[in-house]
Write an enzyme that holds these catalytic residues in place. Structure first.
Site, PDB file in Angstrom:
ATOM      1  N   GLY A 128      72.676  72.438  96.794  1.00 43.07           N
ATOM      2  CA  GLY A 128      73.537  73.557  96.408  1.00 43.07           C
ATOM      3  C   GLY A 128      72.750  74.798  96.029  1.00 43.07           C
ATOM      4  O   GLY A 128      73.107  75.514  95.093  1.00 43.07           O
ATOM      5  N   GLY A 132      74.820  80.952  93.015  1.00 41.80           N
ATOM      6  CA  GLY A 132      74.852  80.676  91.585  1.00 41.80           C
ATOM      7  C   GLY A 132      73.524  80.240  91.003  1.00 41.80           C
ATOM      8  O   GLY A 132      72.448  80.743  91.357  1.00 41.80           O
ATOM      9  N   TYR A 290      85.817  66.147  86.534  1.00 39.09           N
ATOM     10  CA  TYR A 290      84.536  66.847  86.416  1.00 39.09           C
ATOM     11  C   TYR A 290      83.766  66.345  85.200  1.00 39.09           C
ATOM     12  O   TYR A 290      82.554  66.080  85.280  1.00 39.09           O
ATOM     13  CB  TYR A 290      84.784  68.349  86.308  1.00 39.09           C
ATOM     14  CG  TYR A 290      83.535  69.183  86.131  1.00 39.09           C
ATOM     15  CD1 TYR A 290      82.680  69.426  87.193  1.00 39.09           C
ATOM     16  CD2 TYR A 290      83.207  69.718  84.882  1.00 39.09           C
ATOM     17  CE1 TYR A 290      81.537  70.190  87.036  1.00 39.09           C
ATOM     18  CE2 TYR A 290      82.067  70.481  84.712  1.00 39.09           C
ATOM     19  CZ  TYR A 290      81.235  70.718  85.791  1.00 39.09           C
ATOM     20  OH  TYR A 290      80.096  71.474  85.626  1.00 39.09           O
TER      21      TYR A 290
END
Length: 412
Positions: A128, A132, A290
């Site tokens: 990822g 960000g 989550y």
């Protein structure tokens, strides 16, 4: 004084100021020495104080030592496109004494932690890494010389992220590779492609995550938040364990969250239950999923460290910071709205990447793992996150899940 006057040292204003005819130089590995041009000799000790010094750290990021056409050492600043014969590290010399580790906090940026570090001998893999915190982590490592691989689901976005890094420094070694954590077959294919490169792996950052996703099942029949945040990373490490061992000392860094404190993984019998981790649609709440995945991250990191630390591979988990504006919450419009209002008070992505970078490179953490960090400080996670039986139970369940969906996967 007579001896000082004879040596030409009595007219200097500062204790560290060199007498006429002397020059301060440095070796490639940072040790300072002194050249006397009148007597054509060199020495390690300062001619006035008698002290030895060394440069604090490696060359700043973007700098490189080269040799000019006359065979003299020159220093090239690729970021600002300038050249000098002066070693930039000499602006930060220290006496030859033991240095205490520098303390960092929630305001520290990732690039501050890497200041003066040369990572040109390191290979870093980040899941990822195209946006960000992951992007700032990848960028920070690449700008300090590391060979960085961005393992991402969207290869186009990952390639754009690589381009941005290389535009900042043309010598940055960054590349994008396809790895979709929601597909266990994709993870295995990525691992085989990585191994085909015959590279070592010194730092593996398990960064990718999804949050506030609508309920959905992956192609492997598991709830997507659980698989992307935990099981995909579990399989990735399992597939690359041999590379990590050969590259030792190596580190695995798992990005978790403080939200792990607001849930548990146990069923009514006190066991880690797949029905809790991968619930049916009518029992699904995105935020709870989550939180449970983030608890899995810490348990996984702890058990990984227990199993691989004898082989020179350590693992630590971390919380990147509170109130951080990222795209991870984009699937929930209310969360996006609230974060938009709070954005002036949130951490920057550079600050968010700091704890990840700290866990990956801090010298004081060499050989140490099984810990949890927040704002570059070690802190205590929840009681269940420290529970050895829960960690072992989750590991066994994860092993079974990936084995059922493949043939011939080697167990740790």
């Amino acid at each position: 004084m007579a001896a000082l006057k004879y040596a030409g040292m009595d007219d200097t204003d500062s204790e560290d100021e060199l007498p006429p005819g002397w020059e301060e130089r440095s070796t490639k590995d940072g040790w300072v020495y002194y050249a006397n041009h009148e007597e054509m000799k060199t020495q390690w000790e300062h001619p006035k104080t008698g002290k030895k010094k060394r440069c604090a750290g490696d060359l700043p990021y973007g700098w490189e030592q080269e040799t000019d056409e006359k065979g003299q050492k020159i220093y090239v600043d690729h970021i600002n496109k300038r050249t000098t014969y002066f070693d930039p590290r000499q602006a930060f010399t220290v006496e030859d004494v033991m240095m205490k580790p520098k303390r960092y906090d929630g305001n520290t940026a990732a690039l501050e932690i890497l200041q003066g570090r040369d990572l040109s001998d390191k290979v870093v893999l980040i899941t990822g890494g195209n946006s960000g915190i992951g992007f700032e982590t990848a960028r920070s490592f690449a700008l300090h010389g590391a060979h960085v691989i961005l393992a991402c689901r969207n290869l186009s976005r990952a390639s754009k992220a690589v381009t941005l890094i290389q535009q900042e420094w043309h010598k940055a070694r960054a590349e994008a590779m396809m790895c979709n954590l929601s597909s266990l077959s994709s993870v295995r294919e990525f691992a085989e492609s990585f191994k085909a490169k015959k590279l070592p792996l010194h730092i593996l950052v398990c960064n990718a995550a999804v949050c506030t996703q609508p309920w959905s099942l992956t192609e492997d029949g598991l709830e997507s938040t659980f698989q992307v945040c935990h099981l995909g990373h579990f399989l990735l490490v399992q597939c690359l364990q041999d590379v990590l061992r050969r590259s030792a000392p190596a580190r695995v860094v798992v990005v978790s969250s403080e939200s792990h404190r607001f849930t548990d993984l146990l069923d009514s019998c006190g066991k880690v239950d797949l029905a809790v981790l991968s619930p049916p649609k009518n029992e699904y709440w995105s935020m709870l999923a989550y939180n449970r995945a983030k608890l899995c991250n810490i348990l996984f990191s702890n058990e990984l460290h227990r199993r691989l630390s004898p082989h020179g591979v350590t693992s630590n988990a971390l919380h990147p910071g509170n109130m951080m504006y990222t795209s991870i919450h984009k699937s929930w419009w209310l969360m996006t709205f609230l974060f938009t209002l709070a954005r002036p008070f949130t951490k920057s992505m550079q600050q968010g990447a700091a704890t990840t970078v700290y866990c990956a490179v801090a010298p004081e953490l060499e050989g140490l793992g099984g810990m949890y960090f927040n704002n570059c400080f070690r802190c205590q996670p929840s009681n269940q996150a420290q529970d050895l039986s829960s960690a072992a139970s989750l590991w066994e369940l994860s092993e079974r899940l990936v084995a059922e969906r493949s043939v011939g996967i080697q167990s740790l």
